[in-house]
Motif scaffolding. Structure first.
Motif, PDB file in Angstrom:
ATOM      1  N   SER A  29       3.853 103.040 -56.041  1.00  0.00           N
ATOM      2  CA  SER A  29       3.972 102.564 -54.667  1.00  0.00           C
ATOM      3  C   SER A  29       4.330 103.695 -53.713  1.00  0.00           C
ATOM      4  O   SER A  29       3.777 103.798 -52.609  1.00  0.00           O
ATOM      5  CB  SER A  29       5.040 101.465 -54.606  1.00  0.00           C
ATOM      6  OG  SER A  29       5.154 100.937 -53.305  1.00  0.00           O
ATOM      7  N   TRP A  48       5.064  98.501 -52.558  1.00  0.00           N
ATOM      8  CA  TRP A  48       6.310  97.756 -52.361  1.00  0.00           C
ATOM      9  C   TRP A  48       6.839  98.020 -50.946  1.00  0.00           C
ATOM     10  O   TRP A  48       6.746  99.145 -50.465  1.00  0.00           O
ATOM     11  CB  TRP A  48       7.333  98.234 -53.402  1.00  0.00           C
ATOM     12  CG  TRP A  48       8.664  97.556 -53.283  1.00  0.00           C
ATOM     13  CD1 TRP A  48       9.758  97.961 -52.560  1.00  0.00           C
ATOM     14  CD2 TRP A  48       9.026  96.320 -53.905  1.00  0.00           C
ATOM     15  NE1 TRP A  48      10.775  97.066 -52.693  1.00  0.00           N
ATOM     16  CE2 TRP A  48      10.360  96.048 -53.501  1.00  0.00           C
ATOM     17  CE3 TRP A  48       8.370  95.426 -54.745  1.00  0.00           C
ATOM     18  CZ2 TRP A  48      11.039  94.902 -53.938  1.00  0.00           C
ATOM     19  CZ3 TRP A  48       9.048  94.302 -55.167  1.00  0.00           C
ATOM     20  CH2 TRP A  48      10.350  94.051 -54.767  1.00  0.00           C
ATOM     21  N   PRO A  49       7.367  96.992 -50.223  1.00  0.00           N
ATOM     22  CA  PRO A  49       7.589  95.609 -50.636  1.00  0.00           C
ATOM     23  C   PRO A  49       6.509  94.639 -50.177  1.00  0.00           C
ATOM     24  O   PRO A  49       6.799  93.456 -49.976  1.00  0.00           O
ATOM     25  CB  PRO A  49       8.923  95.296 -49.953  1.00  0.00           C
ATOM     26  CG  PRO A  49       8.822  96.033 -48.641  1.00  0.00           C
ATOM     27  CD  PRO A  49       8.027  97.280 -48.929  1.00  0.00           C
ATOM     28  N   GLY A  90       2.420  94.817 -53.794  1.00  0.00           N
ATOM     29  CA  GLY A  90       3.389  95.548 -54.600  1.00  0.00           C
ATOM     30  C   GLY A  90       4.211  94.631 -55.478  1.00  0.00           C
ATOM     31  O   GLY A  90       4.530  94.964 -56.631  1.00  0.00           O
ATOM     32  N   ARG A  91       4.551  93.471 -54.972  1.00  0.00           N
ATOM     33  CA  ARG A  91       5.311  92.493 -55.760  1.00  0.00           C
ATOM     34  C   ARG A  91       4.454  91.944 -56.899  1.00  0.00           C
ATOM     35  O   ARG A  91       4.956  91.698 -58.005  1.00  0.00           O
ATOM     36  CB  ARG A  91       5.793  91.358 -54.854  1.00  0.00           C
ATOM     37  CG  ARG A  91       6.778  91.817 -53.793  1.00  0.00           C
ATOM     38  CD  ARG A  91       7.218  90.682 -52.891  1.00  0.00           C
ATOM     39  NE  ARG A  91       8.120  91.133 -51.854  1.00  0.00           N
ATOM     40  CZ  ARG A  91       9.438  91.284 -52.002  1.00  0.00           C
ATOM     41  NH1 ARG A  91       9.998  90.992 -53.173  1.00  0.00           N
ATOM     42  NH2 ARG A  91      10.190  91.717 -51.016  1.00  0.00           N
ATOM     43  N   ASN A  98      10.339 102.811 -49.913  1.00  0.00           N
ATOM     44  CA  ASN A  98      10.190 103.087 -51.341  1.00  0.00           C
ATOM     45  C   ASN A  98      11.161 104.154 -51.816  1.00  0.00           C
ATOM     46  O   ASN A  98      11.709 104.063 -52.920  1.00  0.00           O
ATOM     47  CB  ASN A  98       8.747 103.491 -51.649  1.00  0.00           C
ATOM     48  CG  ASN A  98       7.831 102.300 -51.822  1.00  0.00           C
ATOM     49  OD1 ASN A  98       7.700 101.760 -52.909  1.00  0.00           O
ATOM     50  ND2 ASN A  98       7.209 101.865 -50.741  1.00  0.00           N
TER      51      ASN A  98
END
Length: 278
Positions: free
Chosen positions: A163, A134-135, A139-140, A193
């Motif tokens: 993450s 993420w981001p 990760g999404r 994160n």
């Protein structure tokens, strides 16, 4: 930071971006650096186009010294498949540009060296963005996939935990190999994160608000059995993304998701037993 508006979207350029441009001029790599940022911008515009197609509100696109990010509103409670479609739209634009580089080389518009640089740059940006951190887009996608199997809160915390660990590994590996560019990116991702962990209560609140705002939209209904003594806040932790819920309160009756969210958001009944809402 500099800002501007185009197509109803605010574009921001980080101050350090200009430092990178200055270094590129001094080192004779201005054209390569500008090309990389154009690739990143087109990648982000792919996200923007898909988000707008799905009815999401795009706030801004920000260019950073080592990449870019598109910020959208009202995306926490959407269908996980929509999130995956938006995430994949960026790498898809990189694939389109890779095909264009081959076409321009084949037709003689670009030299072989420049075509190879453009193709490799797009492939690198696409693959890096698909890392499950993420981001980044990967990760999404991980978060959206987990939302199919567990509640939003549980999926988000599991995703952020993994993450953060991967970002830490990236920092360690890049530092050991003295890859400073990758180290800087890894540190940025690790800090992001950690901040996401600290801000998660706010993010979860945003999720609840968006779910309440989307209560009239068609969504698959999921029934959940709960004990009448469970608190309103504890039951809200069971809510899933992209679904509507109907709670069966044992020995008391049925409780609609809208009733639960209203009690939580507007009546401040966080610690009230759900059985008392009926």
């Amino acid at each position: 930071m500099n800002s501007g508006g185009w197509l109803g979207i605010r574009f921001r350029i980080h101050l350090l971006f200009w430092a990178v441009i200055g270094v590129s001029v001094l080192t004779g790599h201005f054209l390569e650096v500008i090309t990389l940022f154009v690739i990143v911008l087109i990648h982000e515009l792919g996200h923007v186009a898909m988000a707008r197609e799905l009815g999401w509100r795009v706030q801004e696109v920000q260019l950073l010294p080592f990449g870019g990010v598109a910020t959208v509103e009202n995306s926490y409670a959407t269908d996980p498949l929509d999130e995956i479609a938006v995430a994949l739209a960026g790498p898809f634009m990189n694939m389109v540009m890779m095909a264009a580089s081959y076409l321009f080389w084949y037709t003689g518009v670009w030299t072989e060296d420049w075509s190879r640089f453009f193709l490799v740059s797009n492939a690198t940006i696409a693959l890096f963005n698909l890392l499950p951190i993420w981001p980044l887009d990967g990760g999404r996608i991980v978060l959206a996939t987990l939302c199919w199997f567990m509640s939003y809160r549980q999926a988000a915390l599991v995703s952020l935990t993994g993450s953060t660990l991967l970002a830490g590994i990236l920092v360690g590996v890049s530092g050991f190999d003295l890859k400073f560019n990758l180290l800087i990116i890894g540190v940025y991702l690790l800090v992001t994160n950690i901040q996401s962990f600290l801000r998660f209560p706010y993010q979860f609140f945003r999720f609840l608000v968006e779910k309440y705002g989307r209560r009239q939209e068609a969504a698959a209904v999921q029934a959940i059995r709960v004990h009448p003594e469970e608190t309103v806040l504890a039951v809200s932790h069971k809510l899933r993304r992209g679904r509507s819920h109907l709670f069966y309160v044992q020995g008391a009756g049925l409780l609609a998701e809208e009733q639960l969210l209203h009690a939580l958001l507007f009546e401040q009944k966080h610690d009230a037993a759900v059985g008392k809402l009926l």
